[in-house]
Design a protein around this motif. Structure first.
Motif, PDB file in Angstrom:
ATOM      1  N   ARG A  15       0.943  -1.220   0.086  1.00 52.00           N
ATOM      2  CA  ARG A  15       0.164  -0.103  -0.083  1.00 52.00           C
ATOM      3  C   ARG A  15       0.855   1.352   0.007  1.00 52.00           C
ATOM      4  NH1 ARG A  15      -2.852  -3.002   4.489  1.00 52.00           N
ATOM      5  NH2 ARG A  15      -4.430  -4.032   3.468  1.00 52.00           N
ATOM      6  N   VAL A  16       0.473   2.371  -0.915  1.00 50.48           N
ATOM      7  CA  VAL A  16       1.392   3.276  -0.982  1.00 50.48           C
ATOM      8  C   VAL A  16       0.729   4.718  -0.525  1.00 50.48           C
ATOM      9  CG1 VAL A  16       2.844   4.648  -2.656  1.00 50.48           C
ATOM     10  CG2 VAL A  16       2.414   2.207  -2.957  1.00 50.48           C
TER      11      VAL A  16
ATOM     12  N   VAL B  44      -6.190   7.793   1.863  1.00 48.64           N
ATOM     13  CA  VAL B  44      -6.353   7.043   0.755  1.00 48.64           C
ATOM     14  C   VAL B  44      -4.858   6.533   0.270  1.00 48.64           C
ATOM     15  CG1 VAL B  44      -6.646   7.046  -1.646  1.00 48.64           C
ATOM     16  CG2 VAL B  44      -8.012   8.107  -0.223  1.00 48.64           C
ATOM     17  N   LEU B  45      -4.778   5.129   0.392  1.00 43.43           N
ATOM     18  CA  LEU B  45      -3.443   4.507  -0.135  1.00 43.43           C
ATOM     19  C   LEU B  45      -3.836   3.718  -1.478  1.00 43.43           C
ATOM     20  CD1 LEU B  45      -3.374   4.659   3.146  1.00 43.43           C
ATOM     21  CD2 LEU B  45      -1.404   3.133   2.839  1.00 43.43           C
ATOM     22  N   VAL B  46      -2.789   3.635  -2.181  1.00 45.15           N
ATOM     23  CA  VAL B  46      -3.059   3.213  -3.665  1.00 45.15           C
ATOM     24  C   VAL B  46      -2.013   1.822  -3.853  1.00 45.15           C
ATOM     25  CG1 VAL B  46      -3.772   5.181  -4.577  1.00 45.15           C
ATOM     26  CG2 VAL B  46      -1.390   4.780  -4.605  1.00 45.15           C
TER      27      VAL B  46
ATOM     28  N   LEU C 220       7.484   2.521   5.387  1.00 44.72           N
ATOM     29  CA  LEU C 220       6.921   2.955   6.721  1.00 44.72           C
ATOM     30  C   LEU C 220       6.887   1.792   7.616  1.00 44.72           C
ATOM     31  CD1 LEU C 220       4.351   5.646   5.752  1.00 44.72           C
ATOM     32  CD2 LEU C 220       6.702   5.942   5.905  1.00 44.72           C
ATOM     33  N   GLY C 221       6.665   0.671   7.158  1.00 43.18           N
ATOM     34  CA  GLY C 221       6.371  -0.514   8.122  1.00 43.18           C
ATOM     35  C   GLY C 221       5.464  -1.405   7.534  1.00 43.18           C
ATOM     36  N   VAL C 222       4.972  -2.422   8.460  1.00 44.07           N
ATOM     37  CA  VAL C 222       4.040  -3.473   8.114  1.00 44.07           C
ATOM     38  C   VAL C 222       2.770  -3.436   8.973  1.00 44.07           C
ATOM     39  CG1 VAL C 222       3.631  -5.785   8.029  1.00 44.07           C
ATOM     40  CG2 VAL C 222       5.624  -4.913   7.364  1.00 44.07           C
TER      41      VAL C 222
ATOM     42  N   PHE D   3       4.321   1.632   2.006  1.00 45.76           N
ATOM     43  CA  PHE D   3       5.492   2.706   1.706  1.00 45.76           C
ATOM     44  C   PHE D   3       4.881   4.241   1.483  1.00 45.76           C
ATOM     45  CE2 PHE D   3       7.155  -1.304   0.690  1.00 45.76           C
ATOM     46  CZ  PHE D   3       8.557  -1.195   0.571  1.00 45.76           C
ATOM     47  N   ALA D   4       5.780   5.108   1.554  1.00 45.01           N
ATOM     48  CA  ALA D   4       5.258   6.428   1.155  1.00 45.01           C
ATOM     49  C   ALA D   4       6.233   7.117   0.124  1.00 45.01           C
ATOM     50  CB  ALA D   4       5.374   7.400   2.247  1.00 45.01           C
ATOM     51  N   VAL D   5       5.498   7.896  -0.794  1.00 42.87           N
ATOM     52  CA  VAL D   5       6.291   8.627  -1.886  1.00 42.87           C
ATOM     53  C   VAL D   5       6.049   9.956  -2.050  1.00 42.87           C
ATOM     54  CG1 VAL D   5       6.815   6.484  -3.212  1.00 42.87           C
ATOM     55  CG2 VAL D   5       4.751   7.908  -3.686  1.00 42.87           C
TER      56      VAL D   5
END
Length: 315
Positions: free
Chosen positions: A35-36, A59-61, A77-79, A87-89
């Motif tokens: 999830r991003v 909202v994650l994509v 970021l983690g699990v 993850f983040a971008v």
């Protein structure tokens, strides 16, 4: 931490799984099923949320749903409790129906523990990267490494995320009931809004070689000239604007002690009763002079959390 006993941005449900940050094979596989969370640094790190009422949903994509190539490497970021990595971008926000961009200040206090933790961590990490493009030792350009949790220069010099410790204190007179008072200040740097004047807890950075408690004594003395005692730690939260850790305290002072403000820091300071604070929280006008009414700190801040702790008698 979670629940109402925690400051609004001190909540999380994420396992940071730090041991995965240096496992390239696992990270590559994890990205494919992740999830991003997309943050857009061109609009102060806003993210997409869904829902007009509380709690707004972050909202994650999926990686394949990104609208453009991100401006940053994927930051792990983690699990999540269900085993899915997050993850983040940094990049443009995807165009998705029934969503809107939102700032952490605006929605952090309204979010679930899970979403508040994800948004706060991602924004803190992103802001650190944006401010550390060059080595402070050599001046050479750095690049992100360890899944976003360090930066490295061409000579192998590595730096890790840092956060600036700052104290924030609700000074009170120790009196129970509606006539008990707290001391709040109007910061000289805050922009003026006609008809309103914001007052908040006193705060300042912890200096090198100084404890947080010593910083409380010093900052209150410097800003309003009032000595305090019975300093009690309450809690902390990240304040990633751009990168502070706010250490929250309550402290007692004599309400008859003269207030001597440092005008470079504090435009005005005064004592407020519980009755007045309660009225302001109920959106009733509390005059503060000059035709202005009292405005309290924003809901996502630890300052308002401390005000509520005092208001409820937790001193």
């Amino acid at each position: 931490m979670s629940g109402e006993s925690a400051p609004p941005l001190a909540r999380s449900t994420l396992d940071r799984a730090a041991h995965r940050r240096t496992d390239p094979g696992w990270l590559t596989e994890a990205w494919e099923r992740a999830r991003v969370l997309v943050l857009d640094s061109t609009v102060e790190g806003r993210a997409l949320v869904r829902g007009a009422s509380a709690p707004p949903e972050l909202v994650l994509v999926g990686p394949g749903e990104l609208s453009e190539v991100p401006r940053s490497v994927p930051m792990f970021l983690g699990v999540e409790p269900d085993g899915v990595p997050v993850f983040a971008v940094d990049g443009p926000l995807p165009a998705l129906p029934e969503t809107r961009p939102a700032h952490l200040r605006e929605v952090g206090h309204l979010m679930t523990d899970r979403d508040a933790g994800l948004f706060t961590t991602a924004l803190a990490l992103l802001n650190w990267h944006l401010r550390h493009g060059y080595s402070s030792t050599t001046g050479k350009a750095t690049s992100a490494d360890e899944a976003g949790w360090s930066r490295i220069d061409p000579d192998g010099g590595r730096v890790w995320p840092r956060t600036d410790p700052a104290m924030i204190v609700l000074v009170h007179d120790g009196v129970d009931g509606p006539d008990g008072r707290c001391l709040l200040g109007n910061n000289a740097a805050w922009p003026r809004t006609p008809g309103q004047r914001r007052y908040s807890c006193l705060a300042g950075y912890v200096e090198p070689g100084e404890s947080a408690e010593a910083a409380v004594l010093r900052e209150v003395r410097e800003e309003v000239g009032v000595p305090v005692e019975e300093i009690a730690y309450v809690g902390s939260q990240s304040w990633p604007f751009p990168g502070s850790l706010m250490l929250g305290f309550l402290a007692k002072a004599d309400a008859d002690a003269p207030i001597r403000v440092d005008l470079a820091e504090i435009a005005h300071a005064r004592w407020f009763t519980r009755r007045e604070i309660g009225a302001a929280l109920a959106d009733e006008p509390v005059p503060v002079g000059g035709g202005d009414r009292l405005v309290l700190p924003p809901p996502s801040s630890i300052a308002l959390f401390l005000v509520h702790r005092w208001l409820d008698g937790h001193c």
